[in-house]
Design a protein around this motif. Structure first.
Motif, mmCIF file in Angstrom:
data_model
loop_
_atom_site.group_PDB
_atom_site.id
_atom_site.type_symbol
_atom_site.label_atom_id
_atom_site.label_comp_id
_atom_site.label_asym_id
_atom_site.label_seq_id
_atom_site.Cartn_x
_atom_site.Cartn_y
_atom_site.Cartn_z
ATOM 1 N N UNK A 113 0.839 -1.202 0.000
ATOM 2 C CA UNK A 113 0.000 0.000 0.000
ATOM 3 C C UNK A 113 0.877 1.257 0.000
ATOM 4 N N UNK A 114 0.319 2.390 -0.355
ATOM 5 C CA UNK A 114 1.110 3.633 -0.426
ATOM 6 C C UNK A 114 1.870 3.981 0.860
ATOM 7 N N UNK A 115 1.247 3.755 2.034
ATOM 8 C CA UNK A 115 1.954 4.066 3.284
ATOM 9 C C UNK A 115 3.207 3.211 3.422
ATOM 10 N N UNK A 116 3.141 1.976 2.935
ATOM 11 C CA UNK A 116 4.290 1.075 3.033
ATOM 12 C C UNK A 116 5.411 1.503 2.087
ATOM 13 N N UNK A 117 5.040 2.019 0.924
ATOM 14 C CA UNK A 117 6.047 2.510 -0.018
ATOM 15 C C UNK A 117 6.790 3.689 0.608
ATOM 16 N N UNK A 118 6.045 4.598 1.228
ATOM 17 C CA UNK A 118 6.666 5.738 1.911
ATOM 18 C C UNK A 118 7.553 5.260 3.066
ATOM 19 N N UNK A 119 7.055 4.293 3.815
ATOM 20 C CA UNK A 119 7.819 3.749 4.934
ATOM 21 C C UNK A 119 9.129 3.113 4.449
ATOM 22 N N UNK A 120 9.061 2.321 3.379
ATOM 23 C CA UNK A 120 10.278 1.661 2.883
ATOM 24 C C UNK A 120 11.282 2.685 2.366
ATOM 25 N N UNK A 121 10.783 3.786 1.834
ATOM 26 C CA UNK A 121 11.677 4.873 1.396
ATOM 27 C C UNK A 121 12.413 5.458 2.601
ATOM 28 N N UNK A 122 11.687 5.693 3.690
ATOM 29 C CA UNK A 122 12.306 6.227 4.912
ATOM 30 C C UNK A 122 13.335 5.244 5.473
ATOM 31 N N UNK A 123 13.017 3.967 5.442
ATOM 32 C CA UNK A 123 13.955 2.954 5.942
ATOM 33 C C UNK A 123 15.209 2.928 5.067
ATOM 34 N N UNK A 124 15.044 3.079 3.776
ATOM 35 C CA UNK A 124 16.192 3.150 2.869
ATOM 36 C C UNK A 124 17.069 4.352 3.225
ATOM 37 N N UNK A 125 16.449 5.480 3.552
ATOM 38 C CA UNK A 125 17.199 6.666 3.967
ATOM 39 C C UNK A 125 17.969 6.395 5.265
ATOM 40 N N UNK A 126 17.340 5.700 6.193
ATOM 41 C CA UNK A 126 18.014 5.357 7.452
ATOM 42 C C UNK A 126 19.228 4.479 7.165
ATOM 43 N N UNK A 127 19.062 3.505 6.276
ATOM 44 C CA UNK A 127 20.191 2.641 5.924
ATOM 45 C C UNK A 127 21.305 3.437 5.250
ATOM 46 N N UNK A 128 20.954 4.420 4.454
ATOM 47 C CA UNK A 128 21.983 5.278 3.851
ATOM 48 C C UNK A 128 22.792 5.953 4.953
ATOM 49 N N UNK A 129 22.103 6.486 5.948
ATOM 50 C CA UNK A 129 22.802 7.100 7.086
ATOM 51 C C UNK A 129 23.692 6.103 7.801
ATOM 52 N N UNK A 130 23.189 4.887 7.971
ATOM 53 C CA UNK A 130 23.993 3.849 8.608
ATOM 54 C C UNK A 130 25.263 3.568 7.805
ATOM 55 N N UNK A 131 25.131 3.443 6.489
ATOM 56 C CA UNK A 131 26.307 3.145 5.667
ATOM 57 C C UNK A 131 27.323 4.278 5.690
ATOM 58 N N UNK A 132 26.852 5.511 5.773
ATOM 59 C CA UNK A 132 27.775 6.648 5.900
ATOM 60 C C UNK A 132 28.530 6.544 7.220
ATOM 61 N N UNK A 133 27.802 6.372 8.322
ATOM 62 C CA UNK A 133 28.430 6.281 9.645
ATOM 63 C C UNK A 133 29.349 5.064 9.752
ATOM 64 N N UNK A 134 28.847 3.921 9.366
ATOM 65 C CA UNK A 134 29.627 2.690 9.480
ATOM 66 C C UNK A 134 30.846 2.718 8.572
ATOM 67 N N UNK A 135 30.673 3.229 7.360
ATOM 68 C CA UNK A 135 31.805 3.335 6.440
ATOM 69 C C UNK A 135 32.863 4.295 6.965
ATOM 70 N N UNK A 136 32.411 5.415 7.536
ATOM 71 C CA UNK A 136 33.365 6.380 8.113
ATOM 72 C C UNK A 136 34.130 5.753 9.268
ATOM 73 N N UNK A 137 33.424 5.031 10.120
ATOM 74 C CA UNK A 137 34.107 4.380 11.247
ATOM 75 C C UNK A 137 35.049 3.277 10.765
ATOM 76 N N UNK A 138 34.660 2.558 9.731
ATOM 77 C CA UNK A 138 35.542 1.540 9.150
ATOM 78 C C UNK A 138 36.808 2.192 8.605
ATOM 79 N N UNK A 139 36.645 3.334 7.966
ATOM 80 C CA UNK A 139 37.788 4.076 7.421
ATOM 81 C C UNK A 139 38.691 4.603 8.542
#
Length: 183
Positions: A113-139
């Motif tokens: 449903x549309x709310x789920x599409x919006x939710x999955x987009x937000x979760x994707x954004x959260x994962x992007x933030x995680x990869x930035x933080x985790x990648x920076x710490x790995x570096x």
């Protein structure tokens, strides 16, 4: 055969920081580069996505540098490379929908449903933030931390953080679904 390669890649990737840490001081980095070459080859053999081919080339380049200069730093940069590739995949999916998390969600629930599409987009954004933080710490740990701290972070703490993020998202998802089921 493809499943065996995928499973071998997953096991080697998860164990990579621990294997590198335990091998440092016992083997020259140029010999440890063989593990990174194996990861690059397995990744290349198990994908059809161009971004993972680029990742395989990047891992191969790190392995070549470790071999040529007999230094551990290129081996320690691999977790940062993986985070960078994951960030590219997730961020690109935000620019060119559907988002990465929506694609995964549609594997089990094709009619989101549309709310789920919006939710999955937000979760994707959260994962992007995680990869930035985790990648920076790995570096940071690759360049400026001891081998022990690098291995602890990249071989344990990063996985714990991923697990916490997965668990937290699962709890939030249950609440979001419940709110929309009764609304």
């Amino acid at each position: 055969m493809v499943r065996v390669r995928v499973a071998a890649f997953a096991v080697l990737s998860l164990a990579y920081p621990l294997v590198v840490y335990l091998s440092l001081g016992r083997f020259e980095p140029r010999w440890m580069a063989l593990l990174l070459f194996a990861l690059a080859a397995l990744r290349a053999l198990t994908t059809r996505q161009p971004v993972w081919w680029v990742a395989a080339v990047g891992a191969g380049l790190l392995a070549l540098l470790a071999t040529a200069f007999n230094q551990a730093l290129p081996l320690k940069l691999y977790p940062a490379l993986v985070n960078a590739v994951m960030l590219v995949i997730f961020a690109t999916s935000l620019r060119f929908p559907p988002s990465a998390v929506e694609r995964l969600a549609r594997l089990t629930e094709p009619d989101l449903p549309p709310f789920a599409v919006l939710y999955t987009r937000r979760v994707t954004q959260v994962w992007c933030g995680f990869f930035v933080l985790n990648g920076a710490l790995a570096l940071v740990t690759a360049f400026w931390a001891s081998n022990q701290v690098w291995a602890l972070y990249n071989g344990l703490l990063a996985y714990v953080m991923m697990g916490v993020l997965f668990a937290g998202e699962w709890l939030v998802r249950r609440r979001v679904k419940a709110a929309h089921a009764h609304g």
